[in-house]
Design an enzyme around this catalytic site. Structure first.
Site, PDB file in Angstrom:
ATOM      1  N   ARG A 101     -12.197  -9.598  14.219  1.00  0.00           N
ATOM      2  CA  ARG A 101     -13.434 -10.325  14.536  1.00  0.00           C
ATOM      3  C   ARG A 101     -14.590  -9.383  14.209  1.00  0.00           C
ATOM      4  O   ARG A 101     -14.712  -8.308  14.792  1.00  0.00           O
ATOM      5  CB  ARG A 101     -13.460 -10.729  16.007  1.00  0.00           C
ATOM      6  CG  ARG A 101     -14.831 -11.235  16.440  1.00  0.00           C
ATOM      7  CD  ARG A 101     -14.820 -11.910  17.795  1.00  0.00           C
ATOM      8  NE  ARG A 101     -14.240 -13.238  17.714  1.00  0.00           N
ATOM      9  CZ  ARG A 101     -14.451 -14.207  18.605  1.00  0.00           C
ATOM     10  NH1 ARG A 101     -15.243 -13.992  19.648  1.00  0.00           N
ATOM     11  NH2 ARG A 101     -13.878 -15.394  18.463  1.00  0.00           N
ATOM     12  N   HIS A 128     -14.967 -19.416  11.111  1.00  0.00           N
ATOM     13  CA  HIS A 128     -14.118 -19.273  12.301  1.00  0.00           C
ATOM     14  C   HIS A 128     -12.884 -20.160  12.081  1.00  0.00           C
ATOM     15  O   HIS A 128     -12.715 -21.194  12.722  1.00  0.00           O
ATOM     16  CB  HIS A 128     -14.897 -19.705  13.545  1.00  0.00           C
ATOM     17  CG  HIS A 128     -14.311 -19.226  14.839  1.00  0.00           C
ATOM     18  ND1 HIS A 128     -13.145 -18.479  14.926  1.00  0.00           N
ATOM     19  CD2 HIS A 128     -14.732 -19.392  16.137  1.00  0.00           C
ATOM     20  CE1 HIS A 128     -12.883 -18.222  16.195  1.00  0.00           C
ATOM     21  NE2 HIS A 128     -13.826 -18.751  16.936  1.00  0.00           N
ATOM     22  N   GLN A 131     -10.445 -21.314  14.992  1.00  0.00           N
ATOM     23  CA  GLN A 131     -11.065 -22.306  15.856  1.00  0.00           C
ATOM     24  C   GLN A 131     -10.935 -23.706  15.245  1.00  0.00           C
ATOM     25  O   GLN A 131     -10.522 -24.659  15.912  1.00  0.00           O
ATOM     26  CB  GLN A 131     -12.557 -21.972  16.052  1.00  0.00           C
ATOM     27  CG  GLN A 131     -13.297 -22.962  16.920  1.00  0.00           C
ATOM     28  CD  GLN A 131     -12.874 -22.884  18.366  1.00  0.00           C
ATOM     29  OE1 GLN A 131     -12.903 -21.830  18.954  1.00  0.00           O
ATOM     30  NE2 GLN A 131     -12.474 -24.004  18.945  1.00  0.00           N
ATOM     31  N   ASP A 217     -21.789 -26.241  19.206  1.00  0.00           N
ATOM     32  CA  ASP A 217     -21.502 -24.813  19.392  1.00  0.00           C
ATOM     33  C   ASP A 217     -22.789 -24.175  19.922  1.00  0.00           C
ATOM     34  O   ASP A 217     -23.858 -24.813  19.917  1.00  0.00           O
ATOM     35  CB  ASP A 217     -21.100 -24.217  18.022  1.00  0.00           C
ATOM     36  CG  ASP A 217     -20.727 -22.739  18.087  1.00  0.00           C
ATOM     37  OD1 ASP A 217     -20.540 -22.199  19.189  1.00  0.00           O
ATOM     38  OD2 ASP A 217     -20.630 -22.121  16.997  1.00  0.00           O
ATOM     39  N   CYS A 257     -16.520 -25.413  21.108  1.00  0.00           N
ATOM     40  CA  CYS A 257     -15.572 -24.308  20.885  1.00  0.00           C
ATOM     41  C   CYS A 257     -15.596 -23.298  22.019  1.00  0.00           C
ATOM     42  O   CYS A 257     -14.665 -22.509  22.144  1.00  0.00           O
ATOM     43  CB  CYS A 257     -15.859 -23.635  19.554  1.00  0.00           C
ATOM     44  SG  CYS A 257     -17.513 -22.941  19.437  1.00  0.00           S
ATOM     45  N   ARG A 285      -5.842 -23.107  20.926  1.00  0.00           N
ATOM     46  CA  ARG A 285      -5.982 -21.873  20.149  1.00  0.00           C
ATOM     47  C   ARG A 285      -4.659 -21.094  20.187  1.00  0.00           C
ATOM     48  O   ARG A 285      -4.223 -20.545  19.188  1.00  0.00           O
ATOM     49  CB  ARG A 285      -7.111 -21.003  20.728  1.00  0.00           C
ATOM     50  CG  ARG A 285      -8.508 -21.625  20.689  1.00  0.00           C
ATOM     51  CD  ARG A 285      -9.043 -21.712  19.279  1.00  0.00           C
ATOM     52  NE  ARG A 285      -9.031 -20.418  18.617  1.00  0.00           N
ATOM     53  CZ  ARG A 285      -9.968 -19.457  18.770  1.00  0.00           C
ATOM     54  NH1 ARG A 285     -11.009 -19.683  19.538  1.00  0.00           N
ATOM     55  NH2 ARG A 285      -9.880 -18.309  18.130  1.00  0.00           N
TER      56      ARG A 285
END
Ligand code: CP
Ligand code: NVA
Length: 314
Positions: A101, A128, A131, A217, A257, A285
Site C-alpha cells: 500500500r 484499489h 477493493q 468513498d 469502501c 475483502r
C-alpha cells in the site's frame, strides 16, 4: 496471473476467475481442503494507514497456511530513502510474495518487476483493485451478474476507488456514472484507457436515477490532507443521502469502501440503513483476497524471476 497490480491490467476472464474462486473460498472458510501458502512468508509493506486491508491480508495469509510480516514503510530503510528496486531485490530473496500500500502506482509496478515475487496492490493513489474485486463480488452475491447494470459513483470521481471501478466497468460490461464536480472527474486519459460505458456528470440526481448501485468513498483520500477543507467545501453537494436513494431502483444497493465519514460523503441514516451491505463488503475483502492469494501462490517460489503462475482465468 503473476501479480495483481491494477484492474486495468486484468481482463474479463481474470476478474471472473477471481470472483468465481471467491465463492468457493468463502464457502470453505474454516475447512479449507488445502493450504496453498504453507511454508510461505508474505511481506505487507504499508506506507499508508489501513484497518480492513491489513487485517484481511494478515488473516487471509494465515488461514491459507502462510505467515506474514507487517512492514510499515517508515520502519524499514525504504522510509529513509532506500530505493524501491533495492528493497524489492532484497525481499524477493527472502519472502514469497508482497502486498503493498503506497502512493505511486509505478512504485508497486517497480517492486513487482525487480522482486520477482507475486506482488499485490493494496491501494495506490491510482487504483484499489482488491477493493473493487470485493465490491463486484458483493454485488454479484446479492443481485447476480453486474453485466448491464447501472453503477453510480458519487463524490471524488478521480480517486483510486473510482478509477478501479472505471476499469471494471468495461471489463464486466456495466454502465458507470460518475457524479462529481468537473475538477473531481476522471482525467480524459483515464477515461480513454478505461473505455466502456463510463459517463461523467455534475448532475447527481440524473446520475442516481434508475441506478442499481450507489457507491461513495471519502472526499479526502490518504495523501490529500492538505486539500481537506477545499475538498469538503466543493464536494458537499455530492453527499450520498436518502434523497438520492429514492431516485435509484427500489432494490438499489448502497456501498462504501470504508472508512466512512458520516455527514460528509454519506449521511448517517443512509449509512446505517445500508450497513449490512457495507459491512458485507468489508468482510468480502477477506474472501476475495484469499482467492487472489491462492491464484498467485503457485508463482510464489523464492528468488527472482519465479515462473509457472497458476491461471485463475476462465
Ligand atoms: N477500504 C479499505 O481499504 O480500508 P482500509 O484503508 O482500512 O484498509
Ligand atoms: N480513496 C480512499 C480509499 C480508502 C480505502 C483513500 O485512498 O484514502
Amino acid at each position: 496471473m503473476k501479480h495483481l497490480l491494477s484492474i486495468e491490467a486484468l481482463d474479463q476472464a481474470d476478474i471472473e476467475g477471481i470472483l468465481s474462486a471467491s465463492v468457493t473460498v468463502k464457502q470453505q472458510r474454516g475447512h479449507h481442503p488445502r493450504q496453498p501458502l504453507a511454508g510461505q512468508a508474505w511481506a505487507l509493506i504499508f506506507a499508508k494507514s489501513s484497518t480492513r486491508t491489513r487485517v484481511s491480508f494478515e488473516v487471509g495469509i494465515r488461514e491459507l497456511g502462510g505467515g506474514s510480516l507487517f512492514l510499515s514503510a517508515n520502519d524499514i530503510q525504504l522510509g529513509r530513502g532506500e530505493p524501491i528496486k533495492d528493497t524489492a531485490r532484497v525481499l524477493g530473496r527472502m519472502v514469497h510474495g508482497a502486498v503493498i500500500r503506497t502512493y505511486g502506482q509505478t512504485d508497486v509496478e517497480e517492486f513487482a518487476a525487480y522482486s520477482g515475487i507475486p506482488t499485490i496492490n493494496a491501494l495506490t493513489d491510482e487504483e484499489h483493485p482488491c477493493q473493487i474485486l470485493a465490491d463486484l463480488f458483493t454485488f454479484q452475491e446479492k443481485r447476480g451478474p453486474i453485466r448491464g447494470r447501472i453503477v453510480t459513483f458519487l463524490g471524488d470521481g478521480a480517486c483510486n476507488v473510482a478509477n478501479s471501478l472505471a476499469f471494471a466497468a468495461s471489463r464486466l460490461d456495466f454502465e458507470l456514472r460518475i457524479a462529481a464536480p468537473a475538477a473531481y472527474q476522471p482525467s480524459p486519459d483515464l477515461l480513454r484507457r478505461a473505455g466502456g460505458k463510463v459517463y461523467c456528470t455534475e448532475d447527481i440526481r440524473a446520475a442516481a436515477t434508475g441506478a442499481d448501485l450507489l457507491y461513495t468513498d471519502v472526499w479526502v483520500s490518504m495523501g490529500k490532507e492538505a486539500e481537506a477543507q477545499a475538498r469538503i467545501d466543493q464536494l458537499a453537494p455530492y453527499q450520498l443521502n436518502d434523497a438520492l436513494v429514492q431516485l435509484a431502483k427500489p432494490d438499489a444497493l448502497v456501498m462504501h469502501c470504508l472508512p466512512a465519514y458520516r455527514g460528509k460523503e454519506i449521511d448517517a441514516d443512509t449509512f446505517e440503513a445500508h450497513a449490512q451491505t457495507i459491512f458485507d463488503q468489508a468482510e468480502n475483502r477477506l474472501h476475495v483476497q484469499k482467492a487472489i492469494l491462492e491464484c498467485l501462490a503457485d508463482s510464489a517460489s523464492l528468488g527472482s524471476g519465479a515462473v509457472g503462475a497458476k491461471q485463475c482465468a476462465g
